[in-house]
Design a protein around this motif. Structure first.
Motif, PDB file in Angstrom:
ATOM      1  N   UNK A 247      32.693  19.615  -2.171  1.00 42.38           N
ATOM      2  CA  UNK A 247      32.247  18.417  -2.664  1.00 42.38           C
ATOM      3  C   UNK A 247      32.948  17.208  -1.963  1.00 42.38           C
ATOM      4  N   UNK A 248      32.203  16.484  -0.908  1.00 42.43           N
ATOM      5  CA  UNK A 248      32.825  15.451  -0.273  1.00 42.43           C
ATOM      6  C   UNK A 248      32.188  14.033  -1.108  1.00 42.43           C
ATOM      7  N   UNK A 249      32.712  13.306  -1.614  1.00 39.74           N
ATOM      8  CA  UNK A 249      32.192  12.240  -2.180  1.00 39.74           C
ATOM      9  C   UNK A 249      31.623  11.033  -1.230  1.00 39.74           C
TER      10      UNK A 249
ATOM     11  N   UNK B 214      37.810  13.015  -2.891  1.00 40.62           N
ATOM     12  CA  UNK B 214      37.239  11.921  -3.780  1.00 40.62           C
ATOM     13  C   UNK B 214      36.853  10.553  -2.754  1.00 40.62           C
ATOM     14  N   UNK B 215      36.032   9.785  -3.147  1.00 41.78           N
ATOM     15  CA  UNK B 215      35.440   8.544  -2.517  1.00 41.78           C
ATOM     16  C   UNK B 215      36.411   7.630  -1.760  1.00 41.78           C
ATOM     17  N   UNK B 216      35.941   7.230  -0.317  1.00 40.23           N
ATOM     18  CA  UNK B 216      36.939   6.775   0.433  1.00 40.23           C
ATOM     19  C   UNK B 216      38.206   7.475   0.889  1.00 40.23           C
TER      20      UNK B 216
ATOM     21  N   UNK C 164      42.403  19.302  -4.265  1.00 34.73           N
ATOM     22  CA  UNK C 164      41.718  18.113  -4.561  1.00 34.73           C
ATOM     23  C   UNK C 164      42.298  17.056  -3.806  1.00 34.73           C
ATOM     24  N   UNK C 165      41.591  16.156  -3.369  1.00 33.90           N
ATOM     25  CA  UNK C 165      41.968  14.878  -2.584  1.00 33.90           C
ATOM     26  C   UNK C 165      41.550  13.894  -3.362  1.00 33.90           C
ATOM     27  N   UNK C 166      42.227  12.871  -3.913  1.00 35.51           N
ATOM     28  CA  UNK C 166      41.964  11.725  -4.593  1.00 35.51           C
ATOM     29  C   UNK C 166      41.390  10.667  -3.780  1.00 35.51           C
ATOM     30  N   UNK C 167      40.414   9.859  -4.309  1.00 31.89           N
ATOM     31  CA  UNK C 167      39.884   8.586  -3.691  1.00 31.89           C
ATOM     32  C   UNK C 167      40.669   7.622  -3.315  1.00 31.89           C
TER      33      UNK C 167
END
Length: 235
Positions: free
Chosen positions: A128-130, A148-150, A178-181
């Motif tokens: 899941x790529x935001x 996450x986004x951005x 998991x990679x945060x925005x």
């Protein structure tokens, strides 16, 4: 069968179109494109866009293979898919996203609105790529990763001032990390399996499996709990 009344549809006679494919208005499908069954293509998408490289690009100049799109893929409005990309079954590509040549997107993955997946990158299944994420070239993203986004990934420490022929190195994201925005990953770092990168972190070193990192530069602050592992959240 294609509805001939679709306004502005440009469909190459050399494209291969599966059953029950739906096109929106002003879609362009270039020669060689292969679309599986049940694909949905919304307004203004361009499929199989020919390759154009700048004089200093590190990407291969060999002609890429045709764009291949699996069954049940949903391609939203304004998407650009380059020739040589490959999308697995059930992928969703959000509005105005961009997928470059030789990028591979695994089955069931989602690329969010306005995101870029650059050339020669492999994205696993159920990723899941935001929105507004930059996935740089020469990356490996394993199954079940969340970005996450951005978030921004990079692959060139010298920012264009490296010797000609020196390979670029994108980050490697291991399974279910998991990679945060708004976070930034520098070239060549590895994010371990089930690791967690907090929002806004700048990752300058490898992150061990199941480590939670945060800050600038990112530091390990704790371990990811058993209850947070992806197996406990799959539906």
């Amino acid at each position: 069968m294609i509805d001939g009344a679709v306004p502005g549809l440009v469909l190459s006679p050399e494209a291969r179109i599966g059953r029950d494919v739906a096109f929106g208005a002003n879609v362009v499908v270039h020669a060689g494109v292969v679309l599986g069954d049940g694909v949905s293509v919304q307004d203004g998408a361009i499929l199989g866009k020919p390759l154009v490289l700048g004089p200093t690009s590190t990407a291969s100049r060999e002609a890429p293979p045709p764009l291949r799109v699996g069954d049940g893929v949903r391609i939203c409005a304004g998407v650009i898919l380059m020739e040589g990309a490959e999308l697995g079954d059930g992928v969703i590509i959000g509005d105005q996203a961009y997928v470059r040549e030789r990028a591979r997107i695994g089955a069931g993955s989602i690329i969010g609105q306005g995101s870029t997946v650059d050339n020669d990158t492999v994205v696993g299944e159920r990723v899941r790529i935001q929105s507004r994420v930059y996935v740089t070239a020469y990356m490996t993203i394993e199954d079940d990763v969340f970005i996450g986004p951005g978030a921004v990934m990079t692959n060139d420490d010298a920012m264009g001032r490296h010797p000609r022929g020196e390979p670029l190195r994108g980050p490697t994201l291991r399974r279910a990390c998991r990679i945060g925005g708004g976070s930034t990953l520098v070239p060549g770092v590895e994010i371990g399996e089930e690791a967690f990168v907090a929002a806004g972190a700048v990752v300058t070193n490898d992150v061990p499996p199941r480590a939670l990192v945060m800050g600038v530069p990112a530091r390990v602050v704790r371990q990811v709990a058993d209850a947070e592992l992806v197996e406990n959240w799959r539906r």
